[in-house]
Design a protein around this motif. Structure first.
Motif, PDB file in Angstrom:
ATOM      1  N   GLY A  11       0.816  -1.210   0.000  1.00  0.00           N
ATOM      2  CA  GLY A  11       0.000   0.000   0.000  1.00  0.00           C
ATOM      3  C   GLY A  11       0.846   1.254   0.000  1.00  0.00           C
ATOM      4  N   LEU A  12       1.944   1.216   0.735  1.00  0.00           N
ATOM      5  CA  LEU A  12       2.841   2.363   0.782  1.00  0.00           C
ATOM      6  C   LEU A  12       3.512   2.571  -0.571  1.00  0.00           C
ATOM      7  CD1 LEU A  12       3.683   4.390   2.997  1.00  0.00           C
ATOM      8  CD2 LEU A  12       5.756   3.026   3.273  1.00  0.00           C
ATOM      9  N   LYS A  13       3.893   1.482  -1.223  1.00  0.00           N
ATOM     10  CA  LYS A  13       4.483   1.604  -2.554  1.00  0.00           C
ATOM     11  C   LYS A  13       3.480   2.179  -3.554  1.00  0.00           C
ATOM     12  CE  LYS A  13       8.070  -1.980  -2.356  1.00  0.00           C
ATOM     13  NZ  LYS A  13       8.516  -3.294  -2.890  1.00  0.00           N
ATOM     14  N   GLU A  14       2.199   1.830  -3.382  1.00  0.00           N
ATOM     15  CA  GLU A  14       1.188   2.358  -4.297  1.00  0.00           C
ATOM     16  C   GLU A  14       1.065   3.873  -4.165  1.00  0.00           C
ATOM     17  OE1 GLU A  14      -3.531   1.915  -5.534  1.00  0.00           O
ATOM     18  OE2 GLU A  14      -2.817   1.016  -3.655  1.00  0.00           O
ATOM     19  N   ILE A  15       0.893   4.380  -2.958  1.00  0.00           N
ATOM     20  CA  ILE A  15       0.767   5.829  -2.804  1.00  0.00           C
ATOM     21  C   ILE A  15       2.105   6.514  -3.098  1.00  0.00           C
ATOM     22  CG2 ILE A  15       1.138   5.738  -0.293  1.00  0.00           C
ATOM     23  CD1 ILE A  15      -1.002   8.271  -2.332  1.00  0.00           C
ATOM     24  N   GLY A  16       3.216   5.840  -2.820  1.00  0.00           N
ATOM     25  CA  GLY A  16       4.515   6.395  -3.182  1.00  0.00           C
ATOM     26  C   GLY A  16       4.659   6.578  -4.681  1.00  0.00           C
ATOM     27  N   ARG A  17       4.199   5.587  -5.437  1.00  0.00           N
ATOM     28  CA  ARG A  17       4.258   5.667  -6.893  1.00  0.00           C
ATOM     29  C   ARG A  17       3.346   6.798  -7.404  1.00  0.00           C
ATOM     30  NH1 ARG A  17       3.551   0.799  -7.505  1.00  0.00           N
ATOM     31  NH2 ARG A  17       1.292   0.751  -7.761  1.00  0.00           N
ATOM     32  N   ILE A  18       2.195   6.973  -6.759  1.00  0.00           N
ATOM     33  CA  ILE A  18       1.253   8.014  -7.182  1.00  0.00           C
ATOM     34  C   ILE A  18       1.865   9.405  -6.999  1.00  0.00           C
ATOM     35  CG2 ILE A  18      -0.935   9.133  -6.597  1.00  0.00           C
ATOM     36  CD1 ILE A  18      -1.999   6.259  -5.959  1.00  0.00           C
ATOM     37  N   VAL A  19       2.449   9.665  -5.831  1.00  0.00           N
ATOM     38  CA  VAL A  19       3.018  11.014  -5.629  1.00  0.00           C
ATOM     39  C   VAL A  19       4.242  11.226  -6.517  1.00  0.00           C
ATOM     40  CG1 VAL A  19       2.063  11.298  -3.314  1.00  0.00           C
ATOM     41  CG2 VAL A  19       4.348  10.329  -3.566  1.00  0.00           C
ATOM     42  N   ALA A  20       5.008  10.167  -6.755  1.00  0.00           N
ATOM     43  CA  ALA A  20       6.169  10.289  -7.640  1.00  0.00           C
ATOM     44  C   ALA A  20       5.743  10.571  -9.074  1.00  0.00           C
ATOM     45  CB  ALA A  20       7.015   9.024  -7.576  1.00  0.00           C
ATOM     46  N   ASN A  21       4.715   9.879  -9.546  1.00  0.00           N
ATOM     47  CA  ASN A  21       4.210  10.117 -10.900  1.00  0.00           C
ATOM     48  C   ASN A  21       3.638  11.528 -11.027  1.00  0.00           C
ATOM     49  OD1 ASN A  21       4.892   7.555 -11.791  1.00  0.00           O
ATOM     50  ND2 ASN A  21       2.852   6.699 -11.479  1.00  0.00           N
ATOM     51  N   THR A  22       2.987  11.997  -9.967  1.00  0.00           N
ATOM     52  CA  THR A  22       2.438  13.358  -9.969  1.00  0.00           C
ATOM     53  C   THR A  22       3.555  14.389 -10.059  1.00  0.00           C
ATOM     54  OG1 THR A  22       0.515  12.641  -8.674  1.00  0.00           O
ATOM     55  CG2 THR A  22       1.036  14.996  -8.661  1.00  0.00           C
ATOM     56  N   LEU A  23       4.588  14.206  -9.264  1.00  0.00           N
ATOM     57  CA  LEU A  23       5.736  15.114  -9.301  1.00  0.00           C
ATOM     58  C   LEU A  23       6.360  15.131 -10.689  1.00  0.00           C
ATOM     59  CD1 LEU A  23       7.802  16.918  -7.732  1.00  0.00           C
ATOM     60  CD2 LEU A  23       9.063  14.810  -7.245  1.00  0.00           C
TER      61      LEU A  23
END
Length: 249
Positions: A11-23
């Motif tokens: 779950g942490l990797k999922e939200i981590g990937r989301i904020v990284a893709n947004t950046l």
């Protein structure tokens, strides 16, 4: 947050990937003439599509989806009518949650050609973060992060902003350990637990040593006035080192 189960890490990797893709999407879209509000709207659309919620808005009622800081602004800049210009130094900080888990990332970007001094500062700012991440592992001292960054900064003639720290993250945006120095300290005797989730985010500068608040109640400025860069990842401590979860994909 201390991770004890695989589904928590997933779950942490999922939200981590989301904020990284947004950046990454915001950085790609940034161009001279664009307002910081327009850039923030790109971030908002990315988070919305991914089913994530802006952490600054949800937790602190921040007047923007992301924090965008330009030149003299070093953190917590409010998106608005300011137009980005060629030669600007722009920091974007993206933090968000999904399914009860939070991740936080950020980076500084050059817009068009900048001086060699600023180019070097940006390269070294990212390297300072990497130096700190290399000190993250189970049962190592928390102070080792800031001590290593401090040695790196001093050797290259930089200063570190000493009142903007790394922090624990996971179940909330800021949690235990509430403050993790990214500058040298001798007083912190805490150690890193296996599975601890934290950010590593040094603020490297050519002269600034403190962050001071401006008149809007949010935006922070360097003191003394000097260029400042920040690079940030959310990581998980393991016996073998750090797992970086804020990676695009």
């Amino acid at each position: 947050m201390t991770i004890t189960q695989q589904d928590e890490l997933d779950g942490l990797k999922e939200i981590g990937r989301i904020v990284a893709n947004t950046l990454q999407a915001m950085a790609r879209a940034m161009e001279p003439g664009m307002t910081t509000r327009e850039l923030d709207e790109i971030g908002r659309a990315c988070l919305d599509r991914a089913g994530a919620v802006s952490a600054p808005q949800a937790v602190y009622d921040f007047p923007g989806t992301t924090c965008i800081s330009v030149n003299e602004e070093i953190a917590h800049g409010i998106p608005g009518p300011r137009r980005i210009a060629a030669g600007d130094l722009v920091n974007i900080d993206v933090s968000a949650s999904k399914n009860g888990l939070f991740a936080d990332t950020g980076a500084s970007f050059r817009v068009g050609p900048v001086s060699p001094r600023i180019d070097r500062l940006c390269r070294d700012g990212r390297r300072a973060m990497e130096v700190g991440i290399a000190k993250v592992a189970s049962n190592r001292p928390l102070a080792g992060i800031g001590n290593a960054i401090g040695r790196f900064a001093e050797a290259r003639g930089y200063t570190l902003v000493r009142n903007l720290a790394s922090h624990g993250v996971g179940r909330s945006l800021h949690e235990y350990p509430e403050e993790i120095a990214t500058w040298p300290t001798r007083s912190d005797r805490r150690r890193i637990d296996r599975g601890l989730v934290l950010t590593v985010e040094p603020f490297l500068s050519t002269g600034a040593q403190q962050a001071i608040e401006g008149g809007d109640g949010w935006t922070l400025y360097g003191d003394p006035v000097a260029p400042v860069v920040q690079y940030e990842h959310t990581v998980v401590a393991t016996d073998r080192g750090a797992i970086v979860v804020t990676l695009p994909g």
